[in-house]
Scaffold this motif. Structure first.
Motif, PDB file in Angstrom:
ATOM      1  N   PRO A 174       0.763  -1.176  -0.029  1.00 52.52           N
ATOM      2  CA  PRO A 174      -0.186   0.041  -0.034  1.00 52.52           C
ATOM      3  C   PRO A 174       0.857   1.103   0.096  1.00 52.52           C
ATOM      4  N   ALA A 175       1.872   1.233   0.647  1.00 51.56           N
ATOM      5  CA  ALA A 175       2.792   2.555   0.834  1.00 51.56           C
ATOM      6  C   ALA A 175       3.450   2.760  -0.548  1.00 51.56           C
ATOM      7  N   ALA A 176       3.595   1.645  -1.404  1.00 50.55           N
ATOM      8  CA  ALA A 176       4.318   1.876  -2.873  1.00 50.55           C
ATOM      9  C   ALA A 176       3.070   2.492  -3.632  1.00 50.55           C
ATOM     10  N   TRP A 177       2.073   2.002  -3.453  1.00 48.62           N
ATOM     11  CA  TRP A 177       0.749   2.575  -4.305  1.00 48.62           C
ATOM     12  C   TRP A 177       0.608   4.057  -3.782  1.00 48.62           C
ATOM     13  N   ALA A 178       0.781   4.233  -2.540  1.00 46.63           N
ATOM     14  CA  ALA A 178       0.717   5.905  -2.011  1.00 46.63           C
ATOM     15  C   ALA A 178       1.832   6.616  -2.602  1.00 46.63           C
ATOM     16  N   ALA A 179       3.044   5.897  -2.696  1.00 45.76           N
ATOM     17  CA  ALA A 179       4.222   6.805  -3.584  1.00 45.76           C
ATOM     18  C   ALA A 179       3.838   7.006  -4.999  1.00 45.76           C
ATOM     19  N   ALA A 180       3.255   6.281  -5.518  1.00 46.31           N
ATOM     20  CA  ALA A 180       2.678   6.403  -6.951  1.00 46.31           C
ATOM     21  C   ALA A 180       1.979   7.447  -6.950  1.00 46.31           C
ATOM     22  N   GLY A 181       1.011   7.507  -5.960  1.00 44.46           N
ATOM     23  CA  GLY A 181      -0.008   8.781  -6.028  1.00 44.46           C
ATOM     24  C   GLY A 181       0.830  10.131  -5.769  1.00 44.46           C
ATOM     25  N   ALA A 182       1.548  10.229  -4.919  1.00 43.80           N
ATOM     26  CA  ALA A 182       2.590  11.254  -4.633  1.00 43.80           C
ATOM     27  C   ALA A 182       3.353  11.599  -5.810  1.00 43.80           C
ATOM     28  N   ALA A 183       3.838  10.757  -6.587  1.00 46.88           N
ATOM     29  CA  ALA A 183       4.625  11.084  -7.755  1.00 46.88           C
ATOM     30  C   ALA A 183       3.512  11.749  -8.963  1.00 46.88           C
ATOM     31  N   ALA A 223      -4.531   8.490  -1.073  1.00 48.96           N
ATOM     32  CA  ALA A 223      -3.685   8.942   0.222  1.00 48.96           C
ATOM     33  C   ALA A 223      -2.293   9.756  -0.163  1.00 48.96           C
ATOM     34  N   GLY A 224      -1.970   9.127  -1.152  1.00 47.85           N
ATOM     35  CA  GLY A 224      -0.529   9.581  -1.637  1.00 47.85           C
ATOM     36  C   GLY A 224      -0.504  10.779  -2.329  1.00 47.85           C
ATOM     37  N   TYR A 225      -1.654  10.961  -3.167  1.00 46.22           N
ATOM     38  CA  TYR A 225      -2.090  12.028  -3.966  1.00 46.22           C
ATOM     39  C   TYR A 225      -2.295  13.529  -3.146  1.00 46.22           C
ATOM     40  N   GLY A 226      -2.921  12.981  -2.078  1.00 43.99           N
ATOM     41  CA  GLY A 226      -3.056  14.199  -0.934  1.00 43.99           C
ATOM     42  C   GLY A 226      -3.922  15.371  -1.299  1.00 43.99           C
TER      43      GLY A 226
END
Length: 248
Positions: A78-87, A201-204
């Protein structure tokens, strides 16, 4: 000696891998032009251009493994998917590129294309009428004005590479340009609805999830016939036809 591996090949383009080098062969030089320009501009990890000799572009491999594949469970956390959202958020906040983008359609043009494709899918017996009708209704929410963002344009999850919980590279930028940010988010999570919350969540920032779901239907409806015609199987488990069925 390194083997030559065919990554993808159809009548429009082909990508080969030789060791740590990818060779992209494309008769449409406009696509290669966009890819080279985008790689120089985007604020996210990307491959490095080694050389270009039309119709071939040579780029480096990126480290890590793909976030996943359509039709199979994702091995990423899930953290990797969130990191993708942040990118993706960093990309969408970047200044718009100086080109208009390939195949960008306004709401009226997009609606007309979708209606024609839906008619063809039913008339040629490719998909059942009730499945097409329901997804055409869902897709309506995506057909609206939007504020352009710098988008990838084809952000399939196997175009995003991660190592652990970090994004190490995003590849295949030939469709990049100003577009609907929610289209990128929908493409990334197509067939992997269970990871949408992680990405967001990563997209924010708040987004309209109904529009993302609408893009799942719209992209799938527009893609099914092309995929069949180019030797792919959108009816495989977890792929586009299953995405459409999920909206029933």
């Amino acid at each position: 000696m390194d083997e030559v591996k065919v990554v993808v090949a159809h009548s429009e383009r082909a990508t080969l891998r030789v060791g740590d080098v990818f060779l992209k062969v494309d008769a449409d030089q406009a696509r290669i032009d966009v890819e080279v320009e985008a790689l120089a501009l985007v604020p996210v990890p990307t491959p490095r251009v080694l050389w270009r000799e039309p119709p071939v572009l040579a780029i480096t491999a990126v480290p890590g493994t793909a976030l996943g594949r359509l039709g199979a469970p994702s091995p990423a956390s899930p953290a990797a998917w969130a990191a993708a959202g942040a990118a993706v958020r960093r990309l969408h906040e970047a200044p718009l590129p100086p080109w208009t983008g390939r195949r960008r359609r306004g709401p009226e043009e997009l609606a007309a294309e979708l209606d024609g494709e839906c008619e063809s899918l039913v008339a040629n017996g490719i998909l059942p009428a009730d499945l097409v009708t329901r997804n055409r209704q869902v897709a309506e929410a995506a057909i609206r004005p939007w504020t352009p963002a710098f988008t990838h344009g084809d952000l399939q999850l196997d175009h995003v590479f991660v190592d652990g919980d970090e994004v190490t590279g995003i590849i295949d930028w030939s469709e990049a340009g100003p577009g609907d940010a929610l289209f990128d988010l929908a493409t990334l999570t197509l067939g992997h609805e269970e990871h949408l919350d992680d990405v967001l969540a990563g997209y924010g920032t708040d987004v309209d999830v109904d529009v993302i779901r609408a893009w799942w239907s719209l992209r799938s409806l527009l893609g099914v016939r092309w995929l069949f015609e180019h030797g792919f199987d959108p009816s495989a488990p977890g792929c586009e036809v299953d995405v459409l069925r999920a909206r029933m």
